[in-house]
Design a protein around this motif. Sequence first.
Motif, PDB file in Angstrom:
ATOM      1  N   UNK A 168      33.957  45.175  30.851  1.00 46.48           N
ATOM      2  CA  UNK A 168      35.164  45.923  30.486  1.00 46.48           C
ATOM      3  C   UNK A 168      36.287  44.910  30.300  1.00 46.48           C
ATOM      4  N   UNK A 169      37.013  45.003  29.202  1.00 43.27           N
ATOM      5  CA  UNK A 169      38.156  44.106  28.969  1.00 43.27           C
ATOM      6  C   UNK A 169      39.413  44.958  28.865  1.00 43.27           C
ATOM      7  N   UNK A 170      40.449  44.595  29.635  1.00 39.91           N
ATOM      8  CA  UNK A 170      41.667  45.408  29.664  1.00 39.91           C
ATOM      9  C   UNK A 170      42.864  44.584  30.117  1.00 39.91           C
ATOM     10  N   UNK A 171      44.081  44.967  29.673  1.00 40.58           N
ATOM     11  CA  UNK A 171      45.308  44.350  30.180  1.00 40.58           C
ATOM     12  C   UNK A 171      45.696  45.015  31.501  1.00 40.58           C
ATOM     13  N   UNK A 172      45.590  44.244  32.597  1.00 35.66           N
ATOM     14  CA  UNK A 172      45.829  44.760  33.950  1.00 35.66           C
ATOM     15  C   UNK A 172      46.901  43.907  34.618  1.00 35.66           C
ATOM     16  N   UNK A 173      47.652  44.374  35.446  1.00 37.41           N
ATOM     17  CA  UNK A 173      48.137  45.711  35.687  1.00 37.41           C
ATOM     18  C   UNK A 173      49.636  45.607  35.663  1.00 37.41           C
ATOM     19  N   UNK A 174      50.336  46.368  34.850  1.00 35.74           N
ATOM     20  CA  UNK A 174      51.787  46.317  34.825  1.00 35.74           C
ATOM     21  C   UNK A 174      52.300  47.024  33.597  1.00 35.74           C
ATOM     22  N   UNK A 175      53.554  47.504  33.653  1.00 35.08           N
ATOM     23  CA  UNK A 175      54.066  48.257  32.508  1.00 35.08           C
ATOM     24  C   UNK A 175      54.592  47.318  31.417  1.00 35.08           C
ATOM     25  N   UNK A 176      55.242  46.230  31.815  1.00 37.54           N
ATOM     26  CA  UNK A 176      55.848  45.325  30.827  1.00 37.54           C
ATOM     27  C   UNK A 176      55.005  44.082  30.559  1.00 37.54           C
ATOM     28  N   UNK A 177      54.413  43.520  31.601  1.00 37.56           N
ATOM     29  CA  UNK A 177      53.600  42.312  31.454  1.00 37.56           C
ATOM     30  C   UNK A 177      52.254  42.537  32.126  1.00 37.56           C
ATOM     31  N   UNK A 178      51.208  42.004  31.512  1.00 34.04           N
ATOM     32  CA  UNK A 178      49.873  42.171  32.089  1.00 34.04           C
ATOM     33  C   UNK A 178      49.067  40.877  31.969  1.00 34.04           C
ATOM     34  N   UNK A 179      47.901  40.871  32.617  1.00 38.61           N
ATOM     35  CA  UNK A 179      46.926  39.802  32.449  1.00 38.61           C
ATOM     36  C   UNK A 179      45.691  40.425  31.817  1.00 38.61           C
ATOM     37  N   UNK A 180      45.233  39.793  30.749  1.00 41.50           N
ATOM     38  CA  UNK A 180      44.004  40.266  30.127  1.00 41.50           C
ATOM     39  C   UNK A 180      42.850  39.850  31.021  1.00 41.50           C
ATOM     40  N   UNK A 181      42.037  40.831  31.450  1.00 45.15           N
ATOM     41  CA  UNK A 181      40.921  40.519  32.341  1.00 45.15           C
ATOM     42  C   UNK A 181      39.603  41.039  31.783  1.00 45.15           C
ATOM     43  N   UNK A 182      38.543  40.298  32.054  1.00 44.31           N
ATOM     44  CA  UNK A 182      37.184  40.744  31.719  1.00 44.31           C
ATOM     45  C   UNK A 182      36.494  41.029  33.041  1.00 44.31           C
TER      46      UNK A 182
END
Length: 216
Positions: free
Chosen positions: A173-187
């Motif tokens: 699963x690949x997703x931008x986690x976790x935050x409304x304005x800034x995130x970290x792309x994680x696999x």
Amino acid sequence: MSKADLQDDIGRMLDVQLRRRGIVDRRVLAAMAKVPREQFVLEGSRHEAYADRALGIDCGQTISQPYIVALMTQALELSGSEKVLEIGTGSGYQTAILAELAGEVISIERHAELAERASDVLSALGYENVTLTVGDGTLGCEGRAPFERIIVTAACAECPPALLAQLAEHGVLVAPLVGRDYQTLQAIRKVAGQLQSRDLSACRFVPLVGEHGWKE
Ligand code: SAH
């Protein structure tokens, strides 16, 4: 824009934005070279379709930057047979890239207007392995689970539990986690029922709005 100008822009994107930043998967590069991004952006943005940034689309949403599309797709490690769930169809551009590289793509979008436009563009381009649905993607798609791959293209408030539950064993699963304005792309990979996560990049996405997402 002439065909030659578009080809120049595509060549520059592949070289400067993708290869030089570490996109090495040949199938991903071939898909990025093939899918006509100019057909997924707003009419007034066609001249900058291959620019190194996200662009505005209808409903106050965005089409992701080419590099981010390529980075997320590369992290999915697609071989051609996978059933993929995408949350956040938006323009449908990422959907087309996935359709080039996977067996089947099920994509969920909460704005019917965007899903309709994406459907028109994807049909006109001849993609037959794509199913578009309008709804809350934070709940996933129980009826079609499990999925070998899941991609979320909006900023998560948490990694939606339904998506983790619908991810197949050995799935990614690949997703931008976790935050409304800034995130970290994680696999995130599921191995023996356990989740192993890896950071890909800092990123900024529009919010994932829904039951297991942000409130409107
Ligand atoms: N991959 C798309 C990105 C679009 S932006 C592209 O490159 O064009 C993210 C999209 O996620 C938006 O269209 C937004 O409406 C959608 N979205 C936000 N919350 C959602 C939810 N809960 N379910 C489905 N789609 C959602």
